[in-house]
Design a protein around this motif. Structure first.
Motif, PDB file in Angstrom:
ATOM      1  N   ASP A  65       0.819  -1.211   0.000  1.00 42.78           N
ATOM      2  CA  ASP A  65       0.000   0.000   0.000  1.00 42.78           C
ATOM      3  C   ASP A  65       0.852   1.261   0.000  1.00 42.78           C
ATOM      4  O   ASP A  65       2.061   1.230   0.151  1.00 42.78           O
ATOM      5  CB  ASP A  65      -0.970   0.012   1.181  1.00 42.78           C
ATOM      6  N   ASN A  66       0.165   2.383  -0.214  1.00 43.36           N
ATOM      7  CA  ASN A  66       0.745   3.724  -0.125  1.00 43.36           C
ATOM      8  C   ASN A  66       1.779   4.033  -1.200  1.00 43.36           C
ATOM      9  O   ASN A  66       2.646   4.890  -1.000  1.00 43.36           O
ATOM     10  CB  ASN A  66       1.384   3.957   1.258  1.00 43.36           C
ATOM     11  N   GLY A  67       1.686   3.372  -2.349  1.00 43.75           N
ATOM     12  CA  GLY A  67       2.644   3.613  -3.405  1.00 43.75           C
ATOM     13  C   GLY A  67       2.008   3.716  -4.776  1.00 43.75           C
ATOM     14  O   GLY A  67       0.861   4.147  -4.921  1.00 43.75           O
ATOM     15  N   TRP A  68       2.779   3.297  -5.798  1.00 43.20           N
ATOM     16  CA  TRP A  68       2.376   3.471  -7.195  1.00 43.20           C
ATOM     17  C   TRP A  68       1.015   2.857  -7.482  1.00 43.20           C
ATOM     18  O   TRP A  68       0.174   3.474  -8.135  1.00 43.20           O
ATOM     19  CB  TRP A  68       3.436   2.853  -8.126  1.00 43.20           C
ATOM     20  N   TYR A  69       0.776   1.635  -7.015  1.00 43.98           N
ATOM     21  CA  TYR A  69      -0.492   0.957  -7.304  1.00 43.98           C
ATOM     22  C   TYR A  69      -1.676   1.761  -6.761  1.00 43.98           C
ATOM     23  O   TYR A  69      -2.654   2.010  -7.481  1.00 43.98           O
ATOM     24  CB  TYR A  69      -0.475  -0.445  -6.706  1.00 43.98           C
ATOM     25  N   ASP A  70      -1.599   2.168  -5.509  1.00 48.10           N
ATOM     26  CA  ASP A  70      -2.713   2.912  -4.932  1.00 48.10           C
ATOM     27  C   ASP A  70      -2.921   4.243  -5.636  1.00 48.10           C
ATOM     28  O   ASP A  70      -4.065   4.663  -5.889  1.00 48.10           O
ATOM     29  CB  ASP A  70      -2.468   3.151  -3.445  1.00 48.10           C
ATOM     30  N   LEU A 107       1.427   9.650  -0.940  1.00 43.26           N
ATOM     31  CA  LEU A 107       1.475   8.599  -1.953  1.00 43.26           C
ATOM     32  C   LEU A 107       2.208   9.084  -3.205  1.00 43.26           C
ATOM     33  O   LEU A 107       2.915   8.307  -3.851  1.00 43.26           O
ATOM     34  CB  LEU A 107       0.066   8.137  -2.320  1.00 43.26           C
ATOM     35  N   LEU A 108       2.034  10.351  -3.537  1.00 40.44           N
ATOM     36  CA  LEU A 108       2.789  10.935  -4.653  1.00 40.44           C
ATOM     37  C   LEU A 108       4.286  10.874  -4.362  1.00 40.44           C
ATOM     38  O   LEU A 108       5.081  10.472  -5.222  1.00 40.44           O
ATOM     39  CB  LEU A 108       2.372  12.386  -4.872  1.00 40.44           C
ATOM     40  N   ASN A 109       4.651  11.277  -3.156  1.00 29.65           N
ATOM     41  CA  ASN A 109       6.068  11.296  -2.803  1.00 29.65           C
ATOM     42  C   ASN A 109       6.647   9.883  -2.767  1.00 29.65           C
ATOM     43  O   ASN A 109       7.760   9.648  -3.250  1.00 29.65           O
ATOM     44  CB  ASN A 109       6.241  11.984  -1.449  1.00 29.65           C
ATOM     45  N   ASN A 110       5.889   8.931  -2.224  1.00 34.08           N
ATOM     46  CA  ASN A 110       6.355   7.545  -2.209  1.00 34.08           C
ATOM     47  C   ASN A 110       6.570   7.003  -3.609  1.00 34.08           C
ATOM     48  O   ASN A 110       7.549   6.301  -3.885  1.00 34.08           O
ATOM     49  CB  ASN A 110       5.333   6.662  -1.484  1.00 34.08           C
ATOM     50  N   THR A 111       5.634   7.307  -4.503  1.00 31.98           N
ATOM     51  CA  THR A 111       5.748   6.835  -5.887  1.00 31.98           C
ATOM     52  C   THR A 111       6.969   7.412  -6.558  1.00 31.98           C
ATOM     53  O   THR A 111       7.741   6.695  -7.229  1.00 31.98           O
ATOM     54  CB  THR A 111       4.475   7.199  -6.670  1.00 31.98           C
ATOM     55  N   TRP A 112       7.171   8.698  -6.417  1.00 32.63           N
ATOM     56  CA  TRP A 112       8.333   9.385  -6.994  1.00 32.63           C
ATOM     57  C   TRP A 112       9.630   8.763  -6.464  1.00 32.63           C
ATOM     58  O   TRP A 112      10.536   8.424  -7.241  1.00 32.63           O
ATOM     59  CB  TRP A 112       8.258  10.862  -6.642  1.00 32.63           C
ATOM     60  N   ASN A 113       9.713   8.601  -5.143  1.00 36.70           N
ATOM     61  CA  ASN A 113      10.933   8.059  -4.544  1.00 36.70           C
ATOM     62  C   ASN A 113      11.190   6.623  -5.003  1.00 36.70           C
ATOM     63  O   ASN A 113      12.335   6.248  -5.274  1.00 36.70           O
ATOM     64  CB  ASN A 113      10.835   8.108  -3.021  1.00 36.70           C
ATOM     65  N   TRP A 114      10.132   5.803  -5.053  1.00 32.00           N
ATOM     66  CA  TRP A 114      10.299   4.419  -5.494  1.00 32.00           C
ATOM     67  C   TRP A 114      10.822   4.358  -6.927  1.00 32.00           C
ATOM     68  O   TRP A 114      11.764   3.610  -7.229  1.00 32.00           O
ATOM     69  CB  TRP A 114       8.971   3.649  -5.391  1.00 32.00           C
ATOM     70  N   LEU A 115      10.230   5.138  -7.820  1.00 33.41           N
ATOM     71  CA  LEU A 115      10.635   5.072  -9.223  1.00 33.41           C
ATOM     72  C   LEU A 115      12.064   5.561  -9.413  1.00 33.41           C
ATOM     73  O   LEU A 115      12.837   4.965 -10.180  1.00 33.41           O
ATOM     74  CB  LEU A 115       9.667   5.878 -10.083  1.00 33.41           C
ATOM     75  N   TYR A 116      12.461   6.599  -8.702  1.00 36.76           N
ATOM     76  CA  TYR A 116      13.840   7.073  -8.877  1.00 36.76           C
ATOM     77  C   TYR A 116      14.853   6.178  -8.165  1.00 36.76           C
ATOM     78  O   TYR A 116      15.992   6.037  -8.640  1.00 36.76           O
ATOM     79  CB  TYR A 116      13.957   8.542  -8.468  1.00 36.76           C
ATOM     80  N   GLN A 117      14.470   5.564  -7.065  1.00 31.20           N
ATOM     81  CA  GLN A 117      15.352   4.547  -6.482  1.00 31.20           C
ATOM     82  C   GLN A 117      15.539   3.399  -7.463  1.00 31.20           C
ATOM     83  O   GLN A 117      16.642   2.845  -7.601  1.00 31.20           O
ATOM     84  CB  GLN A 117      14.760   4.038  -5.167  1.00 31.20           C
ATOM     85  N   SER A 118      14.476   3.039  -8.170  1.00 29.71           N
ATOM     86  CA  SER A 118      14.546   1.959  -9.151  1.00 29.71           C
ATOM     87  C   SER A 118      15.430   2.344 -10.332  1.00 29.71           C
ATOM     88  O   SER A 118      16.227   1.530 -10.821  1.00 29.71           O
ATOM     89  CB  SER A 118      13.138   1.599  -9.632  1.00 29.71           C
ATOM     90  N   VAL A 119      15.298   3.575 -10.824  1.00 27.27           N
ATOM     91  CA  VAL A 119      16.167   4.054 -11.901  1.00 27.27           C
ATOM     92  C   VAL A 119      17.626   4.023 -11.443  1.00 27.27           C
ATOM     93  O   VAL A 119      18.521   3.581 -12.185  1.00 27.27           O
ATOM     94  CB  VAL A 119      15.759   5.477 -12.330  1.00 27.27           C
ATOM     95  N   PHE A 120      17.881   4.495 -10.221  1.00 28.02           N
ATOM     96  CA  PHE A 120      19.245   4.518  -9.693  1.00 28.02           C
ATOM     97  C   PHE A 120      19.835   3.109  -9.678  1.00 28.02           C
ATOM     98  O   PHE A 120      20.977   2.887 -10.107  1.00 28.02           O
ATOM     99  CB  PHE A 120      19.230   5.122  -8.283  1.00 28.02           C
TER     100      PHE A 120
END
Length: 502
Positions: A65-70, A107-120
């Motif tokens: 929860d609390n991320g891209w999917y939500d 949730l916006l911030n979590n999504t942003w952080n997850w995607l950029y951690q993934s890119v990194f």
């Protein structure tokens, strides 16, 4: 228990567990040797793949929860977590559904952080693999994973920070136009898909193979008019035809199965292991080991969860009544919805009778029993009140068939599209369409077939319905077609400009 070995994850765990980080084990030459080996290249990829299963704190594509999917499902018409008049649940989820979000939404911030951690992590893996001269297929996996994350970024946020090496400080990374990142993503896919394996299942369960890479490319082409203003339905059609003609996929059976709690083999698609006759790319999940799948446990009410699956549930997500109304009673897919005095699924003594209607989401909120519950991902062991081990299909063949039908209709070939829509409908127990499909027919069929699989926001935007009012939700203006860039990201990088209207 899971039967499938998730080779990448096991290599990553064993590799990281046996290294003393205080020791200087590898010089540059030895590191190159390591990442060129099968074990080393899998370890490099594992850190990237580990970003995809859903887990706490907004990490992952789907499952927690609390991320891209939500963010991408609760802003649509297919699900919402209401605030309860008992004081349960924060209001952020309901505000997403009501189109009342702000750049500070976590949730916006979590999504942003997850995607950029993934890119990194993808950048790191690409550098390790390329410097080591690893096999082309492993490098292709890493590059396409990075392209996938950038695709999700431009889908949600439009113009985004763009970097392919990790040396730059955050505050110096330039914001790149959606169209330029789109071109990069398409180029990465087109240049690397041929190096991906064609193997399905086995060691490639949960990993990118050729068919998964092509599915990402087809999605990007399908939405090209939204991203760059240029329709690319011919290009999408070419890609989905390759998947259909050469991938060897078929629709999984929808026949009756008295042994399944929902009475149909259709729901095997959302169980312990996604069947590879239809599943193109899945998220491997074993709760508390590799991600988790909370979706049905989060939906059911506490004591009802204990009665039905043996663990207390969360009394969270509900399905709006106008979405439930899209399904005919003889549609096997309607069995995912639980409500009323005679619900689909088990009916043990004392089960909760959920109401179809829900008339308040925020202030004062809904009654505890209000709202239809979703049991599509009927929980499988190992599980607890923290989630189950259902795998999650990112892409499957039914989606590809409906994508082909949509492209054909948009290209003026409606008669040719009919058989592909009918194939999906007939598996669900419905009659074929009476005539050639319209775009509305395809839009509605996509909603019914792919509910809760994280495609709805993209579909609503592409079909022009996202800003329209529905149920309790008011109509909004076009600024809502993009999420705002999170305030924290703007504060960290003064080179970024907020999206229009925010």
């Amino acid at each position: 228990m899971k039967k499938i070995e998730y080779i990448i994850l096991l290599i990553f765990i064993s590799f990281t567990a046996c290294i003393d980080v205080e020791e200087e084990v590898y010089d540059k030459y030895a590191a190159k040797d390591f990442y060129a080996s099968p074990e080393g290249s899998d370890a490099a990829l594992a850190s990237v793949y580990a970003q995809i299963p859903g887990n706490w704190d907004g990490v992952g594509y789907a499952g927690a929860d609390n991320g891209w999917y939500d963010l991408n499902t609760m802003s649509t018409d297919e699900q919402v977590i209401p605030h309860r008049n008992t004081g349960d649940w924060q209001t952020e989820f309901a505000r997403l559904y009501m189109r009342d979000w702000q750049p500070t939404n976590y949730l916006l911030n979590n999504t942003w952080n997850w995607l950029y951690q993934s890119v990194f992590r993808a950048n790191t893996a690409i550098e390790q693999l390329e410097e080591a001269g690893a096999e082309a297929g492993k490098i292709a996996e890493a590059r396409i994973l990075r392209a996938f994350f950038y695709y999700l970024l431009i889908d949600d946020f439009g113009d985004v920070p763009f970097f392919t090496r990790n040396e730059q400080p955050v505050d110096s990374i330039p914001q790149t136009s959606r169209s330029d990142v789109f071109d990069f993503v398409v180029s990465e896919l087109e240049n690397n898909i041929d190096d991906l394996s064609t193997q399905k299942g086995g060691n490639y369960y949960g990993r990118l193979n050729r068919w998964a890479g092509l599915s990402i490319l087809a999605k990007i082409y399908l939405n090209a008019e939204v991203y760059v203003g240029t329709p690319m339905y011919d290009e999408c059609l070419t890609v989905v035809n390759e998947i259909i003609n050469e991938g060897g996929f078929s629709l999984h059976s929808g026949e009756a199965d008295p042994s399944h709690p929902l009475g149909s083999r259709y729901y095997e698609l959302f169980g312990d292991v996604c069947p590879d006759d239809e599943t193109i790319w899945a998220i491997y999940t074993t709760a508390d080991v590799v991600g988790r799948n909370i979706f049905t446990i989060r939906s059911l009410m506490g004591n009802d969860g204990t009665l039905l699956v043996g663990y207390g549930a969360w009394n969270g997500t509900v399905v709006p009544p106008d979405f439930v109304a899209k399904y005919e009673d003889n549609d096997v897919r309607k069995r995912q919805f639980r409500y009323g005095t005679d619900p689909y699924g088990p009916q043990p003594d004392g089960f909760i009778e959920y109401t179809l209607e829900i008339d308040n989401l925020i202030n004062p909120g809904s009654e505890p029993e209000a709202g239809v519950r979703n049991q599509k991902f009927w929980p499988v062991e190992p599980m607890s009140s923290g989630g189950a081990s259902n795998d999650f299909p990112i892409y499957r063949y039914a989606d590809i068939l409906l994508m082909k039908a949509e492209c054909l209709v948009r290209l003026g070939q409606s008669a040719e599209a009919k058989s592909f829509v009918d194939e999906v409908r007939e598996r669900a127990g419905l009659n074929p369409l009476a005539g050639d499909p319209t775009l509305t027919d395809i839009y509605e069929e996509r909603g019914r077939e792919l509910n809760w699989e994280a495609h709805r926001r993209q579909d609503m935007i592409r079909f022009g319905t996202f800003t329209e009012g529905h149920g309790l939700v008011p109509a909004v203006d076009e600024k809502y077609l993009l999420f705002p860039i999170p305030t924290a990201a703007l504060n960290a990088n003064p080179r970024l400009e907020q999206n229009p209207g925010w």
